[in-house]
Design an enzyme around this catalytic site. Structure first.
Site, PDB file in Angstrom:
ATOM      1  N   HIS A 192       6.266 -12.036   5.865  1.00 35.42           N
ATOM      2  CA  HIS A 192       6.072 -11.632   4.468  1.00 35.42           C
ATOM      3  C   HIS A 192       7.414 -11.288   3.863  1.00 35.42           C
ATOM      4  O   HIS A 192       8.309 -10.784   4.538  1.00 35.42           O
ATOM      5  CB  HIS A 192       5.117 -10.435   4.365  1.00 35.42           C
ATOM      6  CG  HIS A 192       5.439  -9.315   5.302  1.00 35.42           C
ATOM      7  ND1 HIS A 192       5.126  -9.346   6.650  1.00 35.42           N
ATOM      8  CD2 HIS A 192       6.073  -8.129   5.097  1.00 35.42           C
ATOM      9  CE1 HIS A 192       5.537  -8.242   7.228  1.00 35.42           C
ATOM     10  NE2 HIS A 192       6.121  -7.487   6.319  1.00 35.42           N
ATOM     11  N   ILE A 197       0.825  -1.214   0.000  1.00 36.61           N
ATOM     12  CA  ILE A 197       0.000   0.000   0.000  1.00 36.61           C
ATOM     13  C   ILE A 197       0.862   1.268   0.000  1.00 36.61           C
ATOM     14  O   ILE A 197       0.393   2.341  -0.391  1.00 36.61           O
ATOM     15  CB  ILE A 197      -0.965  -0.027   1.214  1.00 36.61           C
ATOM     16  CG1 ILE A 197      -2.191   0.818   0.965  1.00 36.61           C
ATOM     17  CG2 ILE A 197      -0.262   0.380   2.499  1.00 36.61           C
ATOM     18  CD1 ILE A 197      -3.301   0.609   1.984  1.00 36.61           C
TER      19      ILE A 197
HETATM   20  P1  5GP Z   1       6.961  -4.636   7.347  1.00 38.00           P
HETATM   21  O1  5GP Z   1       7.162  -3.191   7.739  1.00 38.00           O
HETATM   22  O2  5GP Z   1       6.244  -5.412   8.444  1.00 38.00           O
HETATM   23  O3  5GP Z   1       8.218  -5.323   6.890  1.00 38.00           O
HETATM   24  O4  5GP Z   1       6.041  -4.620   6.071  1.00 38.00           O
HETATM   25  C1  5GP Z   1       4.670  -4.380   6.145  1.00 38.00           C
HETATM   26  C2  5GP Z   1       4.281  -3.768   4.844  1.00 38.00           C
HETATM   27  O5  5GP Z   1       2.869  -3.841   4.738  1.00 38.00           O
HETATM   28  C3  5GP Z   1       4.658  -2.296   4.712  1.00 38.00           C
HETATM   29  O6  5GP Z   1       5.520  -2.125   3.598  1.00 38.00           O
HETATM   30  C4  5GP Z   1       3.326  -1.588   4.537  1.00 38.00           C
HETATM   31  O7  5GP Z   1       3.371  -0.521   3.612  1.00 38.00           O
HETATM   32  C5  5GP Z   1       2.413  -2.697   4.075  1.00 38.00           C
HETATM   33  N1  5GP Z   1       1.019  -2.535   4.464  1.00 38.00           N
HETATM   34  C6  5GP Z   1       0.543  -2.133   5.666  1.00 38.00           C
HETATM   35  N2  5GP Z   1      -0.797  -2.141   5.670  1.00 38.00           N
HETATM   36  C7  5GP Z   1      -1.167  -2.560   4.441  1.00 38.00           C
HETATM   37  C8  5GP Z   1      -2.464  -2.770   3.841  1.00 38.00           C
HETATM   38  O8  5GP Z   1      -3.530  -2.579   4.431  1.00 38.00           O
HETATM   39  N3  5GP Z   1      -2.465  -3.197   2.546  1.00 38.00           N
HETATM   40  C9  5GP Z   1      -1.309  -3.411   1.845  1.00 38.00           C
HETATM   41  N4  5GP Z   1      -1.437  -3.822   0.587  1.00 38.00           N
HETATM   42  N5  5GP Z   1      -0.083  -3.233   2.393  1.00 38.00           N
HETATM   43  C10 5GP Z   1      -0.029  -2.819   3.670  1.00 38.00           C
END
Ligand code: 5GP
Ligand code: ZN
Length: 112
Positions: free
Chosen positions: A98, A31
């Site tokens: 992820h 997103i």
């Molecule tokens: P992390 O920071 O945990 O490695 O990655 C989480 C990712 O999820 C981030 O890059 C963030 O932009 C993405 N993200 C968070 N909320 C959402 C959402 O509701 N939809 C999508 N498609 N991505 C999301």
């Protein structure tokens, strides 16, 4: 898990821009993209973090890496980066493992 954002996307209770679905994983656009191509590859099975995985998850983790290669080819990326953030100090904000697939621009090393 009903209170997990990515489980809710996988269960189609929340919308996302899907890129590909597999028996074991789902890929959808981030997103808040950090590159022209920024796809999240998420296993259907809820594992909170890479550090929470066990030897029994080895095959699944391999499939997620294969998914990155499959999607990179599908999306026309010859150069790309695959990232797993583990723990808040490394930038993990969603506690469902992820793999980030990033590409479409030059990527510096080391990452920030
Ligand atoms: P992390 O920071 O945990 O490695 O990655 C989480 C990712 O999820 C981030 O890059 C963030 O932009 C993405 N993200 C968070 N909320 C959402 C959402 O509701 N939809 C999508 N498609 N991505 C999301
Ligand atoms: Zn989950």
């Amino acid at each position: 898990m009903s209170d997990c954002l990515f489980c809710r996307i996988i269960d189609k209770k929340l919308p996302a821009q899907l890129v590909q679905e597999d028996k074991e994983w789902v890929a959808f656009k981030d997103i808040n993209p950090q590159a022209p191509t920024h796809v999240l590859i998420v296993p259907r099975r809820h594992i909170p973090a890479l550090s929470a995985s066990t030897d029994a998850d080895g095959a699944l983790l391999g499939q997620l890496q294969r998914a990155a290669a499959i999607l990179a080819e599908k999306l026309g990326l010859s150069s790309f980066r695959v990232v797993v953030n583990n723990g808040a100090g490394a930038g993990q904000t969603v506690e469902h493992i992820h793999y980030h697939l990033l590409g479409g621009r030059g990527l510096k090393w080391p990452p920030g």
